[in-house]
Design a protein around this motif. Sequence first.
Motif, PDB file in Angstrom:
ATOM      1  N   ARG A 115     -36.912 -84.737 114.402  1.00 45.82           N
ATOM      2  CA  ARG A 115     -36.289 -83.459 113.986  1.00 45.82           C
ATOM      3  C   ARG A 115     -35.081 -83.795 113.340  1.00 45.82           C
ATOM      4  O   ARG A 115     -34.425 -84.709 113.500  1.00 45.82           O
ATOM      5  N   HIS A 116     -34.865 -83.122 112.049  1.00 46.22           N
ATOM      6  CA  HIS A 116     -33.645 -83.358 111.355  1.00 46.22           C
ATOM      7  C   HIS A 116     -32.612 -82.824 112.344  1.00 46.22           C
ATOM      8  O   HIS A 116     -32.657 -81.573 112.911  1.00 46.22           O
ATOM      9  N   ALA A 117     -31.262 -83.472 112.169  1.00 50.13           N
ATOM     10  CA  ALA A 117     -30.318 -82.978 112.855  1.00 50.13           C
ATOM     11  C   ALA A 117     -29.682 -81.664 112.730  1.00 50.13           C
ATOM     12  O   ALA A 117     -29.313 -81.067 113.747  1.00 50.13           O
ATOM     13  N   GLU A 118     -29.520 -81.244 111.761  1.00 47.20           N
ATOM     14  CA  GLU A 118     -28.908 -80.115 111.280  1.00 47.20           C
ATOM     15  C   GLU A 118     -30.035 -79.029 111.191  1.00 47.20           C
ATOM     16  O   GLU A 118     -29.454 -77.842 111.180  1.00 47.20           O
ATOM     17  N   GLU A 119     -31.223 -79.255 110.752  1.00 46.85           N
ATOM     18  CA  GLU A 119     -32.291 -78.314 110.644  1.00 46.85           C
ATOM     19  C   GLU A 119     -33.422 -78.736 111.368  1.00 46.85           C
ATOM     20  O   GLU A 119     -34.384 -79.233 110.712  1.00 46.85           O
ATOM     21  N   PRO A 120     -33.450 -78.267 112.535  1.00 48.15           N
ATOM     22  CA  PRO A 120     -34.608 -78.527 113.640  1.00 48.15           C
ATOM     23  C   PRO A 120     -36.054 -78.121 113.042  1.00 48.15           C
ATOM     24  O   PRO A 120     -37.019 -78.869 113.444  1.00 48.15           O
ATOM     25  N   ARG A 122     -37.127 -78.718 110.061  1.00 53.07           N
ATOM     26  CA  ARG A 122     -37.545 -79.895 109.305  1.00 53.07           C
ATOM     27  C   ARG A 122     -37.466 -81.303 109.994  1.00 53.07           C
ATOM     28  O   ARG A 122     -37.024 -81.472 111.117  1.00 53.07           O
ATOM     29  N   GLN A 124     -37.260 -85.651 109.508  1.00 52.60           N
ATOM     30  CA  GLN A 124     -36.744 -86.633 108.753  1.00 52.60           C
ATOM     31  C   GLN A 124     -37.265 -88.086 109.198  1.00 52.60           C
ATOM     32  O   GLN A 124     -37.586 -88.143 110.665  1.00 52.60           O
TER      33      GLN A 124
END
Length: 137
Positions: A115-120, A122, A124
Motif C-alpha cells: 500500500r502507498h504510504a500516503e494514499e492507502p 494506491r 507502490q
Amino acid sequence: MLIHHHTREVEWGDCDPAGIVFHPRYLAYFDHCTNLLFTQAGFEPATLQARFGVIGYPVVGLRTRFHAPCCYGDKVCIETRILEFRNSSFEVQHVLKRGDTLAVEAEVTRVWAGRHAEEPRRMQGRTIPEEVKVAMG
C-alpha cells in the motif's frame, strides 16, 4: 531454479462458442499457477501482507503467444518459473502444453506491491526480499 508443474482439464466454462479456450481464461490459469509457484516456495499468497507488508504482485506487463488451440476436455500442463528478479518487479514465464504440443507461451511482468504510504487506496512497488529471490531462484 524452482519450476512448478500444474496439470488441469479444460472445463466447459473455459471455452467460447467455437469450443476452444477463450483467450482470457489462459491468463486466469497463469495467475493461479503463479500463486502455486509462490506457495511451493513457502510463500503462501494469503500471508504475504503479514509476512512482508505487501498485498500481492499485480501484473504490469504481458506478452502472450498462441500456437495451438485447446478444447473442452483437453488435459493441459502448465510449467511456471521466474525468469528474472529486479528490485521490485519480476518476470514469470508460463508454458502451456497439450500433450507434446506447445499451445501457449506467456511472459508476465509483476510488481511486488504494498500500500502507498500516503494514499492507502494506491499501491507502490517494494523491494523484493532476498529470501524470496533465493527460494525461487
